[in-house]
Design a protein around this motif. Structure first.
Motif, PDB file in Angstrom:
ATOM      1  N   TYR A 178       0.833  -1.202   0.000  1.00 17.48           N
ATOM      2  CA  TYR A 178       0.000   0.000   0.000  1.00 17.48           C
ATOM      3  C   TYR A 178       0.873   1.260   0.000  1.00 17.48           C
ATOM      4  O   TYR A 178       0.662   2.193  -0.779  1.00 17.48           O
TER       5      TYR A 178
ATOM      6  N   GLU B 290       1.391   3.971  -3.144  1.00 19.43           N
ATOM      7  CA  GLU B 290       1.042   5.363  -2.950  1.00 19.43           C
ATOM      8  C   GLU B 290       2.172   6.279  -3.431  1.00 19.43           C
ATOM      9  O   GLU B 290       1.940   7.254  -4.159  1.00 19.43           O
TER      10      GLU B 290
ATOM     11  N   GLY C 182       2.744   5.891  -7.295  1.00 18.61           N
ATOM     12  CA  GLY C 182       1.713   6.615  -8.037  1.00 18.61           C
ATOM     13  C   GLY C 182       1.984   8.105  -8.102  1.00 18.61           C
ATOM     14  O   GLY C 182       1.767   8.751  -9.133  1.00 18.61           O
TER      15      GLY C 182
ATOM     16  N   GLY D  85      -2.708   6.519 -10.755  1.00 14.11           N
ATOM     17  CA  GLY D  85      -3.444   6.095  -9.575  1.00 14.11           C
ATOM     18  C   GLY D  85      -3.300   4.613  -9.285  1.00 14.11           C
ATOM     19  O   GLY D  85      -3.040   3.799 -10.179  1.00 14.11           O
ATOM     20  N   ARG D  86      -3.509   4.251  -7.991  1.00 16.86           N
ATOM     21  CA  ARG D  86      -3.424   2.839  -7.607  1.00 16.86           C
ATOM     22  C   ARG D  86      -4.476   2.003  -8.304  1.00 16.86           C
ATOM     23  O   ARG D  86      -4.273   0.822  -8.579  1.00 16.86           O
ATOM     24  N   SER D  87      -5.622   2.581  -8.579  1.00 19.64           N
ATOM     25  CA  SER D  87      -6.693   1.812  -9.225  1.00 19.64           C
ATOM     26  C   SER D  87      -6.282   1.339 -10.609  1.00 19.64           C
ATOM     27  O   SER D  87      -6.771   0.307 -11.095  1.00 19.64           O
ATOM     28  N   ARG D  88      -5.382   2.081 -11.242  1.00 19.36           N
ATOM     29  CA  ARG D  88      -4.877   1.654 -12.555  1.00 19.36           C
ATOM     30  C   ARG D  88      -3.734   0.650 -12.410  1.00 19.36           C
ATOM     31  O   ARG D  88      -3.537  -0.209 -13.260  1.00 19.36           O
TER      32      ARG D  88
ATOM     33  N   LEU E 266      -3.155  -1.588  -9.767  1.00 23.98           N
ATOM     34  CA  LEU E 266      -3.444  -2.876  -9.127  1.00 23.98           C
ATOM     35  C   LEU E 266      -3.849  -3.984 -10.095  1.00 23.98           C
ATOM     36  O   LEU E 266      -3.362  -5.111  -9.974  1.00 23.98           O
ATOM     37  N   PRO E 267      -4.731  -3.731 -11.066  1.00 26.72           N
ATOM     38  CA  PRO E 267      -5.068  -4.828 -11.994  1.00 26.72           C
ATOM     39  C   PRO E 267      -3.851  -5.350 -12.758  1.00 26.72           C
ATOM     40  O   PRO E 267      -3.705  -6.550 -12.964  1.00 26.72           O
TER      41      PRO E 267
END
Length: 643
Positions: free
Chosen positions: A412, A416, A419, A425-428, A430-431
């Protein structure tokens, strides 16, 4: 540095003086400071010497040690001289003038066939042990110098390059189909996986990190060491201690490669590796009263950079920042406006003695060496292996490892910071990281269907080449190695080292400029492999160790640059476009020539021509079809030379 050659008959058959003279004559195309031969009834040894180090001007190889009955021919620059002097208890009065070849003899007298494992540097050497009637030789751990041979009943011949061996009766330019099949089947820049054979059926080569012995009619070739095996993990107390340990090891490697009586140069891009090499070399040279000559390839002025925003083809702003920050540098930006890959083919084939794949960069590789020679530079530093040593640190692969080990808190925090640094962003992230963490690709003997293959299907089938390659990451399948595995593979897989050493040896002999890579020094490699991975990726920063360790050595714009990567060779098609009609005409000739259709996939060549179009676009520089077309021309010209 030297080109060495020799012939040994182990049944007391006299060596042909005529053949020996032919072998040495074929080396005459390379510049030399000194040429000398030695022979008795059944042994001939020759040395075509280029003097670089202060000691080498006293070297008269082949050297005969009458007291011990030893003769040596060596192509060597030894980096750990002081360590060897101490281990061998060499008198201080002898050390300053002792040549590297004499030092190798001393090592052989003490350690015998184990001697190569104690030597650090770039070397290939052969020793005739008259008392034991034994021929012994070795090639360095990284394969920085080549050593080819012909072995037949009663005869063993060797040479730094291959053409002199073709002077031997019965040794012809007969193509080795197995070698050629690997060359044609591997779509990336690597030549082959097989490090013992060559493009010629009757000529073999000693692999990197191997020694050989010829005795009682038999040839024994065995590995004596490795760059990467059994490296213990380093445990220090703080970041600062790791950084200082890095600087100490890297400084020692760089300084050991500055030993020359002439000038020192370096290839300089806008990245961390070459920048670090230059920044650690300039200071010690200043203390010697010398200036560091640096050379950078840049695109032609009429080139429009088509690469994405994360890449840059013209690295001049980063290069100039290094030059200004480091100081004591005489720098040259070189665009080689009148040169291109197509017009270099014949010259490169003569130099390389085999097909080659580095055509995108061939014109500026040679151009920099030519200019270095004019500047009386004898040592040209570079950082070619740095991606896997000093500047290793793959952030995304590390984060995938954290995810697999369920280390959520650290992951995490790292994401952070990463990024913020990369503005993503983390949302991009993580996948993508999740896919890396839990993907389970496996090697396959079938290439991916979207890869255009240059090898003729029948040649592939009769040589079984894809079965041979399926356990190697050579670009035929989706990459099944992460960066951790790839790093180990880089130093365990001798074919990669052999590929680099082959081009370096042959180009250096032509221009009398020795390329040397501190980032592949065994001391640096082993240190970098010993450092915990957390030192390489830290606080959202990839390549963290070298970035921290080069504070004050490099400008911040280079040291902390994570967003832009330099890409070299992006303008090769732009340069070739004026000659594209000639390229196309020769490719059509190839398709009609039965000499080529036995080996090359003519149907694929025709399809790739259609795909690329006429003329091609500059942005197709790294298109698989464009690369296939240029490689097919290179192989075709070589096949015609052998016919």
């Amino acid at each position: 540095m030297s080109a060495i050659a020799g012939v040994f008959h182990d049944h007391d058959e006299p060596v042909s003086i005529e053949v020996s003279e032919k072998m040495m004559k074929s080396l005459a195309k390379y510049p030399a400071n000194h040429v000398r031969t030695w022979h008795d009834r059944s042994v001939f040894m020759g040395c075509h010497a280029q003097w670089f180090t202060p000691e080498s001007v006293h070297d008269r190889q082949p050297c005969y040690d009458e007291r011990h009955g030893l003769v040596i021919a060596a192509d060597a620059i030894i980096d750990n001289r002081e360590e060897l002097f101490n281990r061998l208890q060499v008198e201080h009065s002898r050390r300053k003038r002792m040549t590297d070849s004499e030092l190798i003899v001393e090592a052989y007298l003490k350690w015998g066939e184990d001697a190569p494992s104690y030597i650090i540097g770039d070397f290939a050497f052969v020793i005739w042990d008259d008392r034991r009637r034994r021929l012994f030789g070795a090639r360095d751990l990284a394969g920085s110098r080549t050593l080819y041979y012909v072995h037949r009943p009663g005869q063993f011949a060797f040479c730094t390059v291959m053409n002199p061996l073709l002077a031997l009766p019965g040794v012809r330019k007969e193509l080795n189909e197995s070698w050629l099949a690997e060359f044609l089947a591997i779509p990336i820049i690597l030549d082959t996986i097989d490090v013992r054979s060559t493009v010629y059926r009757h000529i073999g080569q000693i692999p990197p990190a191997h020694s050989f012995t010829v005795e009682d009619g038999s040839l024994k070739v065995e590995r004596y060491g490795t760059l990467a095996a059994d490296v213990p993990k380093l445990k220090l107390r703080s970041n600062g201690e790791y950084e200082e340990a890095f600087r100490e090891v890297f400084r020692e490697a760089v300084v050991s490669k500055l030993r020359t009586s002439r000038n020192v140069g370096a290839s300089l891009s806008g990245g961390l590796d070459s920048g670090a090499v230059v920044s650690f070399a300039a200071g010690p040279l200043r203390e010697e009263g010398k200036t560091l000559y640096t050379y950078s390839y840049v695109p032609r002025p009429d080139f429009t950079d088509w690469t994405p925003r994360s890449m840059v083809a013209d690295e001049r702003p980063y290069i100039q920042a290094v030059v200004d920050h480091v100081g004591n540098i005489a720098h040259s930006h070189m665009d080689f406006a009148d040169r291109n890959s197509f017009e270099e083919i014949n010259d490169l084939l003569e130099l390389m003695e085999a097909p080659y794949k580095f055509f995108e960069n061939s014109y500026w590789f040679r151009g920099i060496l030519e200019q270095a020679n004019k500047d009386d530079v004898s040592i040209l530093l570079h950082g070619g292996s740095g991606n896997y040593t000093i500047s290793w640190g793959p952030a995304l692969d590390y984060y995938a490892r954290l995810l697999r080990k369920l280390r959520w808190v650290r992951l995490y925090r790292e994401l952070e910071q990463y990024g913020k640094n990369m503005r993503v962003g983390r949302s991009r992230l993580l996948p993508f990281i999740g896919k890396m963490a839990f993907a389970s690709p496996s090697p396959s003997s079938k290439p991916l269907p979207n890869i255009p293959l240059l090898i003729h299907p029948e040649l592939a089938e009769r040589t079984g080449v894809f079965d041979k390659l399926k356990h190697h990451d050579v670009g035929l399948n989706d990459s099944w190695m992460n960066e951790f595995e790839a790093r180990t593979y880089q130093f365990d897989q001798l074919s990669i080292l052999n590929h680099q050493g082959t081009s370096s040896t042959k180009l250096s002999l032509k221009y009398a400029v020795r390329e040397r890579d501190p980032t592949c020094d065994p001391r640096v490699v082993r240190f970098c492999l010993s450092v915990p991975v957390e030192q390489y990726v830290q606080n959202g920063m990839d390549r963290s160790l070298v970035r921290r360790a080069t504070e004050r050595y490099l400008p911040e714009s280079v040291r902390l640059n994570q967003r832009v990567r330099g890409v070299q060779g992006a303008d090769w098609i732009h340069r070739v476009i004026p000659s594209w009609s000639a390229v196309t005409e020769e490719l059509h000739e190839l398709c009609r020539d039965t000499r080529a259709s036995r080996f090359l996939n003519v149907e694929q060549i025709k399809a790739s021509l259609t795909t690329i179009g006429h003329p091609p676009k500059p942005e197709q520089a790294f298109d698989r079809h464009a690369r296939l077309l240029m490689q097919s021309l290179i192989v075709y010209r070589f096949i015609r030379q052998c016919s």
